[in-house]
Design a protein around this motif. Sequence first.
Motif, mmCIF file in Angstrom:
data_model
loop_
_atom_site.group_PDB
_atom_site.id
_atom_site.type_symbol
_atom_site.label_atom_id
_atom_site.label_comp_id
_atom_site.label_asym_id
_atom_site.label_seq_id
_atom_site.Cartn_x
_atom_site.Cartn_y
_atom_site.Cartn_z
ATOM 1 N N SER A 136 0.816 -1.218 0.000
ATOM 2 C CA SER A 136 0.000 0.000 0.000
ATOM 3 C C SER A 136 0.849 1.267 0.000
ATOM 4 N N ARG A 137 2.161 1.134 0.156
ATOM 5 C CA ARG A 137 3.043 2.296 0.122
ATOM 6 C C ARG A 137 3.214 2.817 -1.303
ATOM 7 N N ASP A 138 3.125 1.915 -2.289
ATOM 8 C CA ASP A 138 3.280 2.281 -3.704
ATOM 9 C C ASP A 138 1.917 2.161 -4.386
ATOM 10 N N ARG A 139 1.380 3.284 -4.800
ATOM 11 C CA ARG A 139 0.014 3.302 -5.359
ATOM 12 C C ARG A 139 -0.120 2.391 -6.576
ATOM 13 N N GLN A 140 0.877 2.424 -7.486
ATOM 14 C CA GLN A 140 0.797 1.618 -8.695
ATOM 15 C C GLN A 140 0.854 0.128 -8.369
ATOM 16 N N VAL A 141 1.751 -0.239 -7.455
ATOM 17 C CA VAL A 141 1.833 -1.639 -7.027
ATOM 18 C C VAL A 141 0.528 -2.071 -6.362
ATOM 19 N N TRP A 142 -0.040 -1.185 -5.588
ATOM 20 C CA TRP A 142 -1.302 -1.453 -4.896
ATOM 21 C C TRP A 142 -2.412 -1.746 -5.920
ATOM 22 N N ILE A 143 -2.535 -0.883 -6.910
ATOM 23 C CA ILE A 143 -3.575 -1.070 -7.929
ATOM 24 C C ILE A 143 -3.327 -2.345 -8.731
ATOM 25 N N ASP A 144 -2.074 -2.566 -9.137
ATOM 26 C CA ASP A 144 -1.749 -3.767 -9.904
ATOM 27 C C ASP A 144 -2.045 -5.040 -9.110
ATOM 28 N N THR A 145 -1.758 -4.995 -7.808
ATOM 29 C CA THR A 145 -2.028 -6.162 -6.961
ATOM 30 C C THR A 145 -3.521 -6.454 -6.891
ATOM 31 N N MET A 146 -4.329 -5.429 -6.731
ATOM 32 C CA MET A 146 -5.778 -5.623 -6.704
ATOM 33 C C MET A 146 -6.292 -6.112 -8.054
ATOM 34 N N LEU A 147 -5.687 -5.597 -9.111
ATOM 35 C CA LEU A 147 -6.100 -6.009 -10.455
ATOM 36 C C LEU A 147 -5.926 -7.509 -10.646
ATOM 37 N N VAL A 148 -4.772 -8.027 -10.198
ATOM 38 C CA VAL A 148 -4.464 -9.438 -10.398
ATOM 39 C C VAL A 148 -5.130 -10.307 -9.340
ATOM 40 N N GLU A 149 -4.973 -9.934 -8.079
ATOM 41 C CA GLU A 149 -5.388 -10.807 -6.989
ATOM 42 C C GLU A 149 -6.891 -10.790 -6.743
ATOM 43 N N GLU A 150 -7.521 -9.637 -6.845
ATOM 44 C CA GLU A 150 -8.957 -9.550 -6.579
ATOM 45 C C GLU A 150 -9.801 -9.862 -7.803
ATOM 46 N N HIS A 151 -9.357 -9.342 -8.969
ATOM 47 C CA HIS A 151 -10.188 -9.459 -10.171
ATOM 48 C C HIS A 151 -9.691 -10.524 -11.149
ATOM 49 N N GLY A 152 -8.490 -11.040 -10.929
ATOM 50 C CA GLY A 152 -7.970 -12.087 -11.821
ATOM 51 C C GLY A 152 -7.663 -11.597 -13.215
ATOM 52 N N LEU A 153 -7.286 -10.321 -13.344
ATOM 53 C CA LEU A 153 -6.980 -9.740 -14.651
ATOM 54 C C LEU A 153 -5.479 -9.642 -14.842
#
Length: 252
Positions: A136-153
Amino acid sequence: MKWSRRDPLDHDHHPEAIRRRLNTPQRAETVPDAILGGIDGCVTTFAVVSAAFGAGFSASVALVLGFANLLADGFSMAVSNYESIQAQRDHIEGVRQSEAGHIDRVPEGEREEIRQIFYRKGFEGEILEQVVDTISRDRQVWIDTMLVEEHGLQRVALSPMRSALTTFAAFLFVGMMPLLPYTLPWLDITQQFLASLALAALMFFLIGMGKSLVYHRPVLLSGLRTLLVGGAAAGLAFLTGHLARLLFGVGP
């Protein structure tokens, strides 16, 4: 030092080699587009050839219908692939913007999502909190992580134009092969059809073999499976043409 079959694998897993590989931007694979275009192109044109032969049409009719279908269906398939990839890109971008908005509005809720995602992966206690803080310290990493882990994209950049052109080129190249014997006037109609059959079978088999080499599957099994699928489509087309000739008087 004695050569070992594991040497290349060991080299690929050297820290520096791993660092270079991970730092190289990922690109979307075009192999699936080529396989799809090649198989569909061969099925499309040989289906026309089979139907024409089953209905008793001349070689010139089969050639005209084959090339017309080759260009029209190839273009249609390329456009469909373009629109499909573009829609996928738009969906990913929409989800990315949505997650960015959630981070702005409910950051603690998004941190909790990261926490629960990595808790399910086996992280607990202080290590889990360090993972949450780091991501959560890096906004881009945070978004990318949610993209892959939560949405499977996937995060790999998709190229609609490259996919469309690859599909179209493979469609035209492979799909043209079953039509080549019909450009040889010294062969009679049966010889032309049998030569077209042999070329189509070879294309199906080679596509299957090529697919196996890329995806590390058994070569002969993959080749035969693709051959059987293409042969089944061609058989249905031949049967349709033959039945149309018998039932409706279609043909010369």
